[in-house]
Design a protein around this motif. Structure first.
Motif, PDB file in Angstrom:
ATOM      1  N   ARG A  19       0.811  -1.220   0.000  1.00 60.76           N
ATOM      2  CA  ARG A  19       0.000   0.000   0.000  1.00 60.76           C
ATOM      3  C   ARG A  19       0.846   1.272   0.000  1.00 60.76           C
ATOM      4  NH1 ARG A  19      -3.574  -3.205   3.145  1.00 60.76           N
ATOM      5  NH2 ARG A  19      -2.670  -2.603   5.146  1.00 60.76           N
TER       6      ARG A  19
ATOM      7  N   GLN B 143       2.472   4.428  -0.994  1.00 63.65           N
ATOM      8  CA  GLN B 143       2.072   5.290  -2.110  1.00 63.65           C
ATOM      9  C   GLN B 143       3.288   5.897  -2.807  1.00 63.65           C
ATOM     10  OE1 GLN B 143      -0.599   8.194  -0.478  1.00 63.65           O
ATOM     11  NE2 GLN B 143      -2.204   6.706  -0.060  1.00 63.65           N
ATOM     12  N   THR B 144       3.150   6.096  -4.096  1.00 60.21           N
ATOM     13  CA  THR B 144       4.189   6.791  -4.842  1.00 60.21           C
ATOM     14  C   THR B 144       4.301   8.225  -4.324  1.00 60.21           C
ATOM     15  OG1 THR B 144       3.714   5.480  -6.809  1.00 60.21           O
ATOM     16  CG2 THR B 144       4.937   7.541  -7.124  1.00 60.21           C
TER      17      THR B 144
END
Length: 279
Positions: free
Chosen positions: A41, A43-44
């Motif tokens: 999960r 995040q970028t």
């Protein structure tokens, strides 16, 4: 005693040992799945840090971020940590000291999995402490067989774990940015209160900042008290050293525990972060 009776006793004992180990292995596998889920999960990063991003924050917050994040560093909000140190089991009056190594994946303010190995002589305690998608657990075994504690998710445990996840944001500086739900209020020349909107309930932490973080305190929901009753009580500790990893400068040696600042304080969590990989 006949050989048949002895055989039956031996089979019962072996069956109990096998069942205990099977339970331990199931917990290990659940922990591994939880770690993979949090990592998955991650995040970028939405961008890279620049001092202008925090120019509207209180002065103490600006001082903290400009010390903790190198300009141009991707704003990553998940970290994998390696640590070692000491873990003290007991209370101020009587406790046992264990040598400890641990792995942790952390996504403040609301998810973590902590996987330690603690040793004292021939005694080895392993297991995990976690909060994943709002569900917490605390599960530890002696030598992979004898359960020390095996607590699943409950409102009390989840609430306590949520404060831990928020406090450990000091190891993920980008998670303390307003963009990630952290609200800063300067409370003194070198202190600030940071409140997280966690999606469950607001969680507040108090930081003492001299450029770097030197102390962290919160009111944590806990039953670590003489009455064994869940209530809000002081939890916190001091930062003794810091180190830089991947553009972030974070506390690298901390001592923390229940009843911080009182005569009952026991810094049971004494760790040195040896590696931090940001995701």
């Amino acid at each position: 005693m006949s050989k048949i009776v002895l055989l039956v006793i031996a089979l019962v004992v072996l069956g109990g040992v096998a069942a205990a180990y099977w339970s331990y292995r199931q917990a290990v596998e659940e922990t591994e799945r939880a770690v993979a889920a949090i990592v998955g999960r991650a995040q970028t990063p939405l961008g890279a840090f620049q001092p202008s991003m925090v120019s509207d924050l209180p002065e103490v917050a600006q001082r903290y971020f400009n010390h903790a994040i190198k300009p141009g560093t991707p704003l990553q909000t998940t970290v994998q940590l390696q640590m070692d140190g000491k873990f003290l089991l007991g209370d101020r009056q009587e406790y046992q000291t264990y040598d400890m190594t641990a792995y942790q994946v952390l996504a403040p303010p609301s998810e973590f999995v902590w996987v330690p190995s603690m040793r004292s002589g021939l005694l080895r305690i392993t297991g995990s402490d976690a909060l994943v998608e709002g569900e917490g657990w605390t599960r530890f075994w002696i030598n992979s067989l004898v359960p020390v504690v095996n607590q699943g998710a409950s409102p009390d445990l989840n609430r306590s774990a949520l404060t831990r996840a928020a406090m450990e944001a000091i190891w993920v500086p980008a998670s303390l940015l307003p963009e990630n739900g952290a609200a800063w209020e300067q409370t003194g020349p070198n202190t600030a209160r940071v409140t997280f909107s966690t999606g469950v309930e607001p969680v507040g932490i108090t930081l003492a900042v001299d450029g770097k973080v030197v102390e962290i305190v919160s009111m944590r929901w806990s039953n670590e008290n003489a009455d064994k009753v869940f209530r809000l009580q002081r939890f916190g500790g001091a930062v003794e050293a810091e180190a830089s990893f991947g553009g972030y400068t974070i506390p690298s040696r901390v001592k923390m525990g229940n009843h911080y600042g009182t005569e009952n304080y026991l810094p049971f969590f004494q760790v040195a972060v040896t590696e931090a990989q940001y995701l």
